[in-house]
Design a protein around this motif. Structure first.
Motif, PDB file in Angstrom:
ATOM      1  N   ASP A  95       0.804  -1.209   0.000  1.00 19.31           N
ATOM      2  CA  ASP A  95       0.000   0.000   0.000  1.00 19.31           C
ATOM      3  C   ASP A  95       0.846   1.272   0.000  1.00 19.31           C
ATOM      4  N   LEU A  96       1.929   1.276   0.760  1.00 14.78           N
ATOM      5  CA  LEU A  96       2.709   2.501   0.952  1.00 14.78           C
ATOM      6  C   LEU A  96       4.098   2.457   0.347  1.00 14.78           C
ATOM      7  N   VAL A  97       4.543   1.282  -0.071  1.00 11.26           N
ATOM      8  CA  VAL A  97       5.948   1.169  -0.427  1.00 11.26           C
ATOM      9  C   VAL A  97       6.143   0.230  -1.604  1.00 11.26           C
ATOM     10  N   GLU A  98       7.097   0.578  -2.450  1.00 14.75           N
ATOM     11  CA  GLU A  98       7.630  -0.319  -3.470  1.00 14.75           C
ATOM     12  C   GLU A  98       9.130  -0.058  -3.507  1.00 14.75           C
ATOM     13  N   GLN A  99       9.876  -0.907  -2.832  1.00 17.92           N
ATOM     14  CA  GLN A  99      11.303  -0.664  -2.659  1.00 17.92           C
ATOM     15  C   GLN A  99      12.097  -1.954  -2.762  1.00 17.92           C
ATOM     16  N   SER A 100      13.352  -1.801  -3.177  1.00 20.70           N
ATOM     17  CA  SER A 100      14.316  -2.892  -3.137  1.00 20.70           C
ATOM     18  C   SER A 100      15.531  -2.426  -2.353  1.00 20.70           C
ATOM     19  N   PHE A 101      16.064  -3.321  -1.541  1.00 22.01           N
ATOM     20  CA  PHE A 101      17.149  -3.039  -0.613  1.00 22.01           C
ATOM     21  C   PHE A 101      18.261  -4.030  -0.945  1.00 22.01           C
ATOM     22  N   HIS A 102      19.402  -3.528  -1.443  1.00 24.27           N
ATOM     23  CA  HIS A 102      20.517  -4.389  -1.836  1.00 24.27           C
ATOM     24  C   HIS A 102      21.755  -4.063  -1.001  1.00 24.27           C
ATOM     25  N   TYR A 103      22.366  -5.106  -0.429  1.00 24.13           N
ATOM     26  CA  TYR A 103      23.643  -4.957   0.273  1.00 24.13           C
ATOM     27  C   TYR A 103      24.555  -6.082  -0.206  1.00 24.13           C
ATOM     28  N   ASP A 104      25.701  -5.701  -0.807  1.00 27.24           N
ATOM     29  CA  ASP A 104      26.595  -6.694  -1.398  1.00 27.24           C
ATOM     30  C   ASP A 104      27.921  -6.838  -0.652  1.00 27.24           C
ATOM     31  N   GLY A 105      27.987  -6.297   0.557  1.00 27.32           N
ATOM     32  CA  GLY A 105      29.213  -6.353   1.333  1.00 27.32           C
ATOM     33  C   GLY A 105      30.069  -5.113   1.212  1.00 27.32           C
ATOM     34  N   LYS A 106      29.764  -4.291   0.215  1.00 31.98           N
ATOM     35  CA  LYS A 106      30.538  -3.067   0.006  1.00 31.98           C
ATOM     36  C   LYS A 106      29.649  -1.820  -0.048  1.00 31.98           C
ATOM     37  N   SER A 107      28.461  -1.970  -0.584  1.00 29.21           N
ATOM     38  CA  SER A 107      27.577  -0.817  -0.725  1.00 29.21           C
ATOM     39  C   SER A 107      26.141  -1.215  -0.399  1.00 29.21           C
ATOM     40  N   LEU A 108      25.363  -0.209  -0.025  1.00 26.74           N
ATOM     41  CA  LEU A 108      23.941  -0.364   0.261  1.00 26.74           C
ATOM     42  C   LEU A 108      23.170   0.485  -0.741  1.00 26.74           C
ATOM     43  N   THR A 109      22.197  -0.116  -1.402  1.00 26.03           N
ATOM     44  CA  THR A 109      21.380   0.595  -2.384  1.00 26.03           C
ATOM     45  C   THR A 109      19.915   0.435  -2.038  1.00 26.03           C
ATOM     46  N   LEU A 110      19.204   1.544  -2.028  1.00 25.52           N
ATOM     47  CA  LEU A 110      17.752   1.542  -1.869  1.00 25.52           C
ATOM     48  C   LEU A 110      17.161   2.076  -3.161  1.00 25.52           C
ATOM     49  N   SER A 111      16.280   1.298  -3.773  1.00 27.14           N
ATOM     50  CA  SER A 111      15.715   1.715  -5.062  1.00 27.14           C
ATOM     51  C   SER A 111      14.201   1.664  -5.019  1.00 27.14           C
ATOM     52  N   ASN A 112      13.609   2.505  -5.853  1.00 25.58           N
ATOM     53  CA  ASN A 112      12.159   2.542  -6.046  1.00 25.58           C
ATOM     54  C   ASN A 112      11.897   2.185  -7.504  1.00 25.58           C
ATOM     55  N   PRO A 113      11.635   0.913  -7.811  1.00 28.08           N
ATOM     56  CA  PRO A 113      11.506   0.497  -9.211  1.00 28.08           C
ATOM     57  C   PRO A 113      10.407   1.217  -9.970  1.00 28.08           C
ATOM     58  N   GLY A 114       9.286   1.499  -9.289  1.00 24.80           N
ATOM     59  CA  GLY A 114       8.169   2.124  -9.981  1.00 24.80           C
ATOM     60  C   GLY A 114       8.482   3.521 -10.473  1.00 24.80           C
ATOM     61  N   GLU A 115       9.141   4.318  -9.633  1.00 26.62           N
ATOM     62  CA  GLU A 115       9.465   5.693  -9.995  1.00 26.62           C
ATOM     63  C   GLU A 115      10.871   5.837 -10.552  1.00 26.62           C
TER      64      GLU A 115
END
Length: 253
Positions: A95-115
């Motif tokens: 309802d409120l969120v569409e997000q992906s959270f990636h951590y590969d040991g070196k960096s953290l990425t937060l993405s909003n695929p829809g926007e």
């Protein structure tokens, strides 16, 4: 014809009758902390800490209290992939969120695929350090993040003054031990699967220091303790047309 108010009262009366058979343990708050409750909780958190990789799917419900006092619920689903000591991915939709959270040991990425927005920041080299950094500096909390710490038991038991075994319950077809704990400002309920794999199957957090005590609940619908991962599982590649933005540090908000 019955009025809506009468229908509502009748439904409430019927629901009240159904609660008469509730276990007596659920109707009283025992004093202190029952050692059996802490034993079951520690067995579960220790078991999860020993898993070098797993994936889990969840259903989550967040309550928000309006200024009128009325509660509104928002739902979302999430899926998490984890590989110790330094890989994590979580996808959330609802309802409120569409997000992906990636951590590969070196960096953290937060993405909003829809926007098609994403932000990336350098991250520490372990899951625990990354989760601490994300929470303290960026105000980002991974879904059910406290449970993936190796010292999850210590985190969950911080400032707890009461705890007991409510009884047995069934979550997603799994028979569970239902535990309840209380700290000064927060109540915690957790359902732990019986047997050799004491996995958490449901978590309910009640925030008592907020008006009308809103709740956040997580139901673990599917665990996989032997998933297959590829390097792409945890790495982030911006989709075509995605725009990179910067995280806003917590101190500047």
């Amino acid at each position: 014809m019955r009025s809506p108010a009468r229908n509502t009262r009748a439904a409430m009366a019927a629901a009240l009758l159904l609660t008469v058979a509730a276990p007596l343990a659920a109707l009283a708050q025992p004093a202190g902390i029952d050692p059996e409750a802490t034993k079951l909780l520690k067995a579960s958190t220790d078991f999860l800490a020993r898993q070098q990789r797993f994936s889990v799917e969840t259903r989550n419900t967040l309550e928000v209290v309006l200024t009128s006092g009325q509660k509104i619920q928002f739902d979302h689903a999430a899926r998490m992939w984890l590989q110790r000591p330094n890989k994590l991915r979580a996808d959330r939709t609802g309802d409120l969120v569409e997000q992906s959270f990636h951590y590969d040991g070196k960096s953290l990425t937060l993405s909003n695929p829809g926007e098609k927005y994403y932000a990336t920041v350098a991250a520490p080299g372990t899951l625990e350090e990354m989760l601490d950094m994300a929470r303290s500096k960026l105000d980002i909390v991974a879904p059910a993040g406290d449970l993936v710490y190796k010292n999850a038991y210590d985190i969950l038991m911080t400032d707890v003054t009461q705890g007991f075994v409510v009884g047995k319950g069934v979550v997603e077809g799994a028979r569970c031990d239902h535990l309840a704990f209380r700290a000064p400002h927060v109540d915690l309920q957790i359902w732990i699967q019986e047997g050799k794999e004491p996995l958490p199957r449901k978590l309910v957090i009640t925030t008592r220091d907020v008006a009308n005590a809103p709740q956040f609940s997580v139901v673990m619908t599917k665990w996989n303790l032997k998933p297959t991962f590829t390097p792409q599982t945890f790495s982030f590649r911006p989709p075509s047309g995605a725009k990179q933005v910067e995280f806003v540090p917590l101190a500047r908000r």
